[in-house]
Design a protein around this motif. Structure first.
Motif, PDB file in Angstrom:
ATOM      1  N   SER A 186     -47.531  15.862  28.136  1.00 36.96           N
ATOM      2  CA  SER A 186     -47.794  15.917  29.836  1.00 36.96           C
ATOM      3  C   SER A 186     -48.476  15.464  30.496  1.00 36.96           C
ATOM      4  CB  SER A 186     -48.763  17.653  29.963  1.00 36.96           C
ATOM      5  OG  SER A 186     -49.975  17.285  29.583  1.00 36.96           O
ATOM      6  N   GLU A 187     -48.425  15.788  31.826  1.00 36.48           N
ATOM      7  CA  GLU A 187     -49.560  14.904  32.908  1.00 36.48           C
ATOM      8  C   GLU A 187     -50.385  15.496  33.324  1.00 36.48           C
ATOM      9  OE1 GLU A 187     -47.553  15.513  36.802  1.00 36.48           O
ATOM     10  OE2 GLU A 187     -45.536  15.154  36.143  1.00 36.48           O
ATOM     11  N   VAL A 188     -50.606  16.364  32.628  1.00 40.07           N
ATOM     12  CA  VAL A 188     -52.509  17.059  32.926  1.00 40.07           C
ATOM     13  C   VAL A 188     -53.224  15.482  31.372  1.00 40.07           C
ATOM     14  CG1 VAL A 188     -54.021  18.238  31.820  1.00 40.07           C
ATOM     15  CG2 VAL A 188     -52.013  19.035  33.346  1.00 40.07           C
ATOM     16  N   ASP A 189     -52.743  15.298  30.579  1.00 38.71           N
ATOM     17  CA  ASP A 189     -52.979  15.074  28.999  1.00 38.71           C
ATOM     18  C   ASP A 189     -52.822  13.078  29.702  1.00 38.71           C
ATOM     19  OD1 ASP A 189     -52.548  17.051  27.704  1.00 38.71           O
ATOM     20  OD2 ASP A 189     -50.668  16.851  27.101  1.00 38.71           O
ATOM     21  N   GLU A 190     -51.681  13.343  30.318  1.00 39.95           N
ATOM     22  CA  GLU A 190     -51.982  11.512  30.796  1.00 39.95           C
ATOM     23  C   GLU A 190     -53.330  11.223  31.469  1.00 39.95           C
ATOM     24  OE1 GLU A 190     -48.755  10.747  32.635  1.00 39.95           O
ATOM     25  OE2 GLU A 190     -46.890  10.775  30.792  1.00 39.95           O
ATOM     26  N   LEU A 191     -53.553  12.389  32.379  1.00 38.85           N
ATOM     27  CA  LEU A 191     -54.342  11.831  33.582  1.00 38.85           C
ATOM     28  C   LEU A 191     -55.632  11.600  32.859  1.00 38.85           C
ATOM     29  CD1 LEU A 191     -53.302  14.490  36.811  1.00 38.85           C
ATOM     30  CD2 LEU A 191     -53.467  11.590  36.647  1.00 38.85           C
ATOM     31  N   VAL A 192     -56.127  13.141  31.646  1.00 41.89           N
ATOM     32  CA  VAL A 192     -57.653  12.872  31.247  1.00 41.89           C
ATOM     33  C   VAL A 192     -57.161  11.493  31.043  1.00 41.89           C
ATOM     34  CG1 VAL A 192     -58.423  14.354  29.427  1.00 41.89           C
ATOM     35  CG2 VAL A 192     -57.336  15.496  30.702  1.00 41.89           C
ATOM     36  N   PRO A 237     -58.219   7.098  31.334  1.00 45.46           N
ATOM     37  CA  PRO A 237     -59.950   6.620  32.151  1.00 45.46           C
ATOM     38  C   PRO A 237     -60.778   6.533  30.963  1.00 45.46           C
ATOM     39  CG  PRO A 237     -60.129   9.214  33.138  1.00 45.46           C
ATOM     40  CD  PRO A 237     -58.554   9.151  32.689  1.00 45.46           C
ATOM     41  N   ILE A 238     -60.231   6.985  29.561  1.00 46.77           N
ATOM     42  CA  ILE A 238     -60.334   6.720  28.341  1.00 46.77           C
ATOM     43  C   ILE A 238     -60.033   5.296  28.044  1.00 46.77           C
ATOM     44  CG2 ILE A 238     -60.398   7.297  25.265  1.00 46.77           C
ATOM     45  CD1 ILE A 238     -59.979   9.836  26.356  1.00 46.77           C
ATOM     46  N   VAL A 239     -58.792   5.441  27.858  1.00 48.05           N
ATOM     47  CA  VAL A 239     -58.164   3.770  27.864  1.00 48.05           C
ATOM     48  C   VAL A 239     -58.342   2.838  29.077  1.00 48.05           C
ATOM     49  CG1 VAL A 239     -55.742   2.517  27.919  1.00 48.05           C
ATOM     50  CG2 VAL A 239     -56.210   4.950  27.053  1.00 48.05           C
ATOM     51  N   ARG A 240     -58.548   3.154  30.408  1.00 48.82           N
ATOM     52  CA  ARG A 240     -59.365   1.848  31.377  1.00 48.82           C
ATOM     53  C   ARG A 240     -60.477   1.598  30.663  1.00 48.82           C
ATOM     54  NH1 ARG A 240     -56.683   1.012  35.710  1.00 48.82           N
ATOM     55  NH2 ARG A 240     -54.785   2.509  36.644  1.00 48.82           N
ATOM     56  N   LYS A 241     -61.584   2.509  30.646  1.00 37.53           N
ATOM     57  CA  LYS A 241     -62.719   2.073  29.707  1.00 37.53           C
ATOM     58  C   LYS A 241     -62.343   1.416  29.160  1.00 37.53           C
ATOM     59  CE  LYS A 241     -65.168   6.078  31.564  1.00 37.53           C
ATOM     60  NZ  LYS A 241     -66.026   7.172  31.261  1.00 37.53           N
ATOM     61  N   GLY A 242     -61.838   1.116  27.456  1.00 39.25           N
ATOM     62  CA  GLY A 242     -61.846  -0.032  26.570  1.00 39.25           C
ATOM     63  C   GLY A 242     -60.877  -0.762  27.385  1.00 39.25           C
ATOM     64  N   MET A 243     -60.614  -0.576  27.665  1.00 35.91           N
ATOM     65  CA  MET A 243     -59.862  -2.268  28.466  1.00 35.91           C
ATOM     66  C   MET A 243     -61.265  -2.762  29.302  1.00 35.91           C
ATOM     67  SD  MET A 243     -56.849  -2.384  27.232  1.00 35.91           S
ATOM     68  CE  MET A 243     -57.882  -1.203  25.750  1.00 35.91           C
ATOM     69  N   GLU A 244     -61.872  -2.384  29.824  1.00 43.23           N
ATOM     70  CA  GLU A 244     -61.982  -2.718  30.845  1.00 43.23           C
ATOM     71  C   GLU A 244     -63.854  -3.811  29.891  1.00 43.23           C
ATOM     72  OE1 GLU A 244     -64.207   0.042  33.140  1.00 43.23           O
ATOM     73  OE2 GLU A 244     -63.313   0.088  34.965  1.00 43.23           O
ATOM     74  N   ARG A 245     -63.745  -2.284  29.158  1.00 44.93           N
ATOM     75  CA  ARG A 245     -64.699  -3.805  28.132  1.00 44.93           C
ATOM     76  C   ARG A 245     -64.049  -4.984  26.885  1.00 44.93           C
ATOM     77  NH1 ARG A 245     -66.165   2.085  26.521  1.00 44.93           N
ATOM     78  NH2 ARG A 245     -64.802   2.775  25.099  1.00 44.93           N
ATOM     79  N   CYS A 246     -63.026  -5.166  27.257  1.00 45.74           N
ATOM     80  CA  CYS A 246     -62.315  -5.616  26.473  1.00 45.74           C
ATOM     81  C   CYS A 246     -62.110  -6.659  27.435  1.00 45.74           C
ATOM     82  CB  CYS A 246     -61.312  -5.657  25.454  1.00 45.74           C
ATOM     83  SG  CYS A 246     -60.758  -4.248  24.369  1.00 45.74           S
ATOM     84  N   TRP A 247     -62.440  -6.878  28.343  1.00 44.68           N
ATOM     85  CA  TRP A 247     -62.510  -7.806  29.234  1.00 44.68           C
ATOM     86  C   TRP A 247     -64.021  -8.760  29.755  1.00 44.68           C
ATOM     87  CZ3 TRP A 247     -59.561 -11.479  31.847  1.00 44.68           C
ATOM     88  CH2 TRP A 247     -59.744 -11.956  33.501  1.00 44.68           C
ATOM     89  N   LYS A 289     -59.773   7.739  19.990  1.00 42.73           N
ATOM     90  CA  LYS A 289     -60.072   8.969  20.969  1.00 42.73           C
ATOM     91  C   LYS A 289     -58.869  10.049  21.723  1.00 42.73           C
ATOM     92  CE  LYS A 289     -64.386   6.615  22.716  1.00 42.73           C
ATOM     93  NZ  LYS A 289     -64.700   5.457  23.416  1.00 42.73           N
ATOM     94  N   VAL A 290     -57.754   9.150  21.815  1.00 41.69           N
ATOM     95  CA  VAL A 290     -56.574   9.588  21.731  1.00 41.69           C
ATOM     96  C   VAL A 290     -55.828  11.024  21.099  1.00 41.69           C
ATOM     97  CG1 VAL A 290     -54.404   9.288  23.171  1.00 41.69           C
ATOM     98  CG2 VAL A 290     -56.271   7.941  23.842  1.00 41.69           C
ATOM     99  N   LEU A 291     -55.720  10.183  20.449  1.00 40.14           N
ATOM    100  CA  LEU A 291     -55.684  11.442  18.792  1.00 40.14           C
ATOM    101  C   LEU A 291     -56.840  12.338  19.182  1.00 40.14           C
ATOM    102  CD1 LEU A 291     -53.692  11.708  16.199  1.00 40.14           C
ATOM    103  CD2 LEU A 291     -55.001  10.211  15.074  1.00 40.14           C
ATOM    104  N   CYS A 341     -48.806  13.537  15.637  1.00 37.57           N
ATOM    105  CA  CYS A 341     -50.225  12.959  15.323  1.00 37.57           C
ATOM    106  C   CYS A 341     -50.393  12.187  14.368  1.00 37.57           C
ATOM    107  CB  CYS A 341     -51.340  14.366  15.477  1.00 37.57           C
ATOM    108  SG  CYS A 341     -51.493  14.902  17.761  1.00 37.57           S
ATOM    109  N   ILE A 342     -49.409  12.329  13.604  1.00 31.99           N
ATOM    110  CA  ILE A 342     -49.657  12.024  11.847  1.00 31.99           C
ATOM    111  C   ILE A 342     -49.360  10.885  11.906  1.00 31.99           C
ATOM    112  CG2 ILE A 342     -48.276  12.754   9.419  1.00 31.99           C
ATOM    113  CD1 ILE A 342     -48.376  15.472   9.999  1.00 31.99           C
TER     114      ILE A 342
END
Length: 246
Positions: A3-9, A12-22, A107-109, A131-132
């Protein structure tokens, strides 16, 4: 489906991970380039300021060390230093980025499982299957990462052990020189000669501090090997236990 709520939550998790990779990529690129430039510039700076032809890596010099041979050796060693140095930091960077991506997926899972409601409906069954599948794909990537990195990590460990063995061997020979100096007929020498021999005998007694933290000697090397072997046995036992569990 998300859902849109799940994507908004989870965004930030994915963005922080990509920032650490950068950040890891920039740091690896910066330090790797600095190390390579240091190795490459040292012979050139010595040649510029002192007029001496030195090599990037000390090797057995040729009898007729002319400019052509020195230039050819410099180009050969420079290409190998750049290739090996960039290979190591690129591998470290790729390994870290893949690991960080796996952590983001976990984290997403975790978020999906904690917000999953099993009520027997078609939507809940579809969400559970997603999920599986995601968990299975993450495990496959972990296995591929482990399989692809075994050779490189083993090579780095062997290379480090060889370097430690060489350093310990040289330190052992230096300490033995003090014994040979003491066994000579130093009592017949002059006072000045005795002082020089005393200085020669006391110089190897100074401890070699590795990184300013650990004293480097034969006992330290043996303890490192014992710890590494114990850790290796633990990983083998854990891997065997995981295979039996499957």
């Amino acid at each position: 489906m998300m859902s849109e709520v799940d994507e908004l939550v989870m965004e930030p998790i994915v963005r922080k991970g990509m920032e650490r990779c950068w950040i890891a990529f920039v740091l690896c690129l910066f330090f790797g380039s600095c190390i390579s430039i240091h190795w490459l510039s040292r012979p050139l700076l010595i040649l510029l300021f002192y007029g001496e032809r030195t090599r990037i890596i000390d090797t057995w010099p040729v009898f007729n060390d002319n400019w052509f041979q020195w230039s050819l050796t410099f180009v050969f060693q420079a290409s190998n230093v750049c290739f090996c140095g960039h290979t190591f930091y690129i591998f470290d960077n790729v390994y870290f980025c893949i690991s960080e991506s796996l952590l983001c997926q976990l984290k997403v899972l975790k978020y999906r499982l904690t917000h999953l409601k099993l009520d027997g409906s078609v939507g809940s069954n579809a969400a559970l299957e997603i999920c599986i599948k995601q968990h299975t794909q993450v495990l496959k990537v972990c296995d591929l990462l482990k399989f692809s990195s075994e050779g490189v990590i083993m090579f780095q460990c062997i290379n480090t052990v060889i370097m430690l063995c060489t350093g310990i061997f040289i330190l052992t020979l230096c300490s033995e020189l003090a014994t040979y100096a003491y066994m000579m007929d130093w009592t017949e020498g002059t006072s000045d000669q005795k002082k020089k021999l005393l200085n020669m005998m006391t110089m190897p007694m100074q401890p070699v501090i590795f990184g300013g933290i650990v004293e480097m000697n034969l006992n330290t090397f043996i303890n490192v090997l014992k710890t590494a072997f114990s850790y290796y046995n633990f990983l083998v036992a854990a891997n065997a236990g995981g295979d039996h569990g499957k």
